[in-house]
Design an enzyme around this catalytic site. Structure first.
Site, mmCIF file in Angstrom:
data_model
loop_
_atom_site.group_PDB
_atom_site.id
_atom_site.type_symbol
_atom_site.label_atom_id
_atom_site.label_comp_id
_atom_site.label_asym_id
_atom_site.label_seq_id
_atom_site.Cartn_x
_atom_site.Cartn_y
_atom_site.Cartn_z
ATOM 1 N N SER A 124 30.948 45.580 48.794
ATOM 2 C CA SER A 124 31.204 45.859 50.214
ATOM 3 C C SER A 124 30.004 46.609 50.774
ATOM 4 C CB SER A 124 32.460 46.722 50.336
ATOM 5 O OG SER A 124 32.574 47.239 51.642
ATOM 6 N N LYS A 156 35.082 50.756 45.477
ATOM 7 C CA LYS A 156 34.067 49.695 45.554
ATOM 8 C C LYS A 156 32.724 50.167 44.971
ATOM 9 C CE LYS A 156 34.801 46.150 46.979
ATOM 10 N NZ LYS A 156 35.423 45.036 46.199
HETATM 11 P P1 NAP Z 1 42.944 40.443 50.366
HETATM 12 O O1 NAP Z 1 43.279 39.234 51.136
HETATM 13 O O2 NAP Z 1 43.902 41.580 50.352
HETATM 14 O O3 NAP Z 1 42.604 40.020 48.884
HETATM 15 C C1 NAP Z 1 42.591 40.913 47.816
HETATM 16 C C2 NAP Z 1 42.778 40.118 46.552
HETATM 17 O O4 NAP Z 1 42.727 41.010 45.433
HETATM 18 C C3 NAP Z 1 44.120 39.397 46.508
HETATM 19 O O5 NAP Z 1 43.891 38.090 46.079
HETATM 20 C C4 NAP Z 1 44.898 40.164 45.463
HETATM 21 O O6 NAP Z 1 45.771 39.357 44.705
HETATM 22 C C5 NAP Z 1 43.778 40.637 44.556
HETATM 23 N N1 NAP Z 1 44.224 41.765 43.735
HETATM 24 C C6 NAP Z 1 44.525 43.014 44.134
HETATM 25 N N2 NAP Z 1 44.942 43.722 43.074
HETATM 26 C C7 NAP Z 1 44.899 42.891 42.002
HETATM 27 C C8 NAP Z 1 45.227 43.015 40.622
HETATM 28 N N3 NAP Z 1 45.679 44.163 40.101
HETATM 29 N N4 NAP Z 1 45.071 41.935 39.810
HETATM 30 C C9 NAP Z 1 44.633 40.766 40.309
HETATM 31 N N5 NAP Z 1 44.317 40.581 41.600
HETATM 32 C C10 NAP Z 1 44.457 41.635 42.421
HETATM 33 O O7 NAP Z 1 41.556 41.079 50.850
HETATM 34 P P2 NAP Z 1 40.158 40.416 51.195
HETATM 35 O O8 NAP Z 1 39.782 40.957 52.505
HETATM 36 O O9 NAP Z 1 40.182 38.958 50.994
HETATM 37 O O10 NAP Z 1 39.230 41.119 50.091
HETATM 38 C C11 NAP Z 1 38.624 40.382 49.046
HETATM 39 C C12 NAP Z 1 37.441 41.122 48.495
HETATM 40 O O11 NAP Z 1 36.479 41.356 49.534
HETATM 41 C C13 NAP Z 1 37.760 42.506 47.925
HETATM 42 O O12 NAP Z 1 36.921 42.713 46.801
HETATM 43 C C14 NAP Z 1 37.363 43.450 49.051
HETATM 44 O O13 NAP Z 1 37.046 44.747 48.585
HETATM 45 C C15 NAP Z 1 36.129 42.733 49.570
HETATM 46 N N6 NAP Z 1 35.750 43.069 50.943
HETATM 47 C C16 NAP Z 1 36.594 42.801 51.975
HETATM 48 C C17 NAP Z 1 36.197 43.112 53.280
HETATM 49 C C18 NAP Z 1 37.079 42.806 54.463
HETATM 50 O O14 NAP Z 1 36.758 43.245 55.569
HETATM 51 N N7 NAP Z 1 38.171 42.048 54.307
HETATM 52 C C19 NAP Z 1 34.949 43.690 53.507
HETATM 53 C C20 NAP Z 1 34.112 43.952 52.422
HETATM 54 C C21 NAP Z 1 34.512 43.629 51.142
HETATM 55 P P3 NAP Z 1 47.248 38.952 45.176
HETATM 56 O O15 NAP Z 1 47.040 37.748 46.014
HETATM 57 O O16 NAP Z 1 47.942 38.681 43.906
HETATM 58 O O17 NAP Z 1 47.788 40.129 45.929
#
Ligand code: NAP
Length: 330
Positions: A124, A156
């Site tokens: 991130s 992160k």
């Molecule tokens: P999201 O839709 O909430 O996705 C998070 C994912 O992590 C889900 O698929 C969830 O699985 C999985 N997860 C959480 N805990 C877990 C565990 N214990 N075991 C296996 N899987 C687990 O969020 P997103 O926005 O797509 O984020 C995805 C990535 O991008 C993350 O690494 C986040 O830090 C990074 N990121 C996001 C943003 C943003 O603005 N959205 C910005 C920068 C970085 P389930 O489907 O089973 O719940």
């Protein structure tokens, strides 16, 4: 034969786009989910490709035994899964354990597999800028102190640092290890591939709540932002470009921060007259920060020409409407 790409947390907002971009470029994808019985999420994922191109398997970041079998025949890993909560957590370990231990579980299994050639890790820009940015331009060489961050930021930073250390430690011992490339997205917006009744991620909910009548005032904060399709493309480029190896890549549409007020104003222009009650007044509580982030590696190394913000927001809201996620406010 095309690469077998492992995408962790395949049912998440970003991960579905990562799965999609590899499928669209002819690769086979194995996606991990925590629960194959989460029918709504699984149906949306399965609709991306037929079974011979997209295989779904169960794995939990906290269970290190679930990862070795998942790596079988995999040549490339996109480790996207990590909790991204919409509200502060009481115990930081709720985030740090899956982020940090989970990353190490995935990397260890990738290392032991001997088939994985490269890992692309989703970090991130929080791991570049932190939560209290100074008024300057940040670059990929910046690292905030994890101990001064909220739990998500800390999770992160620790996870990304652990990944770089993992690779360095293996190299110091002269052990052959996969290549590592890191993607550092800013706040991700843009169309969702999720359908009705799916539990939405934080990014999706933030914008949806501006249109569904659930917030009266616009939250006062500003962020660097990016389009989910550009972030997915960044993972794809980082998977194959040699110049991406050993590097971090900040992903944002423009280097400057954009406030939620500016986002709400853009939404009002296109959707305000279509019956959506989008707030116009900004909350007086909150804070606007000044720091920006250099996006030249994204432009020049990954060769990504970012989707303009208006397009990102318009496509995002239209995807909510098409997928039955957004009803007009009463
Ligand atoms: P999201 O839709 O909430 O996705 C998070 C994912 O992590 C889900 O698929 C969830 O699985 C999985 N997860 C959480 N805990 C877990 C565990 N214990 N075991 C296996 N899987 C687990 O969020 P997103 O926005 O797509 O984020 C995805 C990535 O991008 C993350 O690494 C986040 O830090 C990074 N990121 C996001 C943003 C943003 O603005 N959205 C910005 C920068 C970085 P389930 O489907 O089973 O719940």
């Amino acid at each position: 034969m095309s690469e077998l790409v492992l995408v962790t947390g395949a049912g998440g907002y970003l991960a579905m786009h990562v799965v999609n971009v590899f499928l669209q470029n002819g690769h086979r994808v194995r996606g991990t989910v925590r629960n194959l019985n989460d029918i709504k999420k699984i149906e949306a994922l399965r609709s991306l490709a037929s079974e011979d191109r997209l295989e779904l398997v169960e794995a939990d970041l906290l269970n290190k035994n679930s990862w070795p079998a998942v790596m079988k025949d995999v040549t490339l890993v996109c480790h996207v899964a990590s909790p991204f909560p919409s509200a502060p957590v009481q115990d930081e370990n709720i985030l740090i354990r899956p982020a940090l231990d989970g990353t190490l579980n995935v990397l260890n299994a990738a290392y032991e597999s001997k088939t994985v050639k490269r890992v692309v890790l989703t970090s991130s820009t929080i791991a570049i800028v932190g939560y209290t940015p100074e008024n300057r331009v940040y670059t990929e060489s910046d690292w905030p102190n994890p101990d001064t961050q909220f739990a998500y930021g800390k999770s992160k930073i620790l996870a990304e640092k652990a990944a770089w250390d993992f690779v360095e430690d293996k190299k110091k011992l002269n052990q052959k290890v996969f290549e590592l490339s890191v993607i550092n997205p800013s706040f991700i917006l843009g169309p969702t591939l999720h359908g009705q009744e799916t539990v939405l991620g934080t990014s999706e909910s933030r914008v949806l709540n501006l249109l569904d009548g659930s917030v009266e005032k616009i939250p006062k904060f500003n962020v660097c932002l990016c389009d989910v399709r550009d972030v997915a493309l960044a993972h794809y480029k980082a998977a194959f470009l040699q110049e991406a190896v050993g590097q971090r890549h900040a992903i944002m549409t423009i280097p400057e921060r954009v406030s939620m007020k500016e986002i709400a104003d853009i939404l009002n222009e296109e959707f305000g007259h279509k019956g959506f009650k989008i707030p116009k007044e900004e909350d007086t509580n909150g804070m606007l920060s000044k720091g920006s982030v250099d996006n030249s590696r994204m432009l020049n190394v990954l060769g990504i020409n970012p989707i303009p913000i208006k397009q990102t927001l318009s496509d995002m809201v239209n995807s909510f409407i098409q997928n039955g996620l957004l009803k007009k406010a009463e």
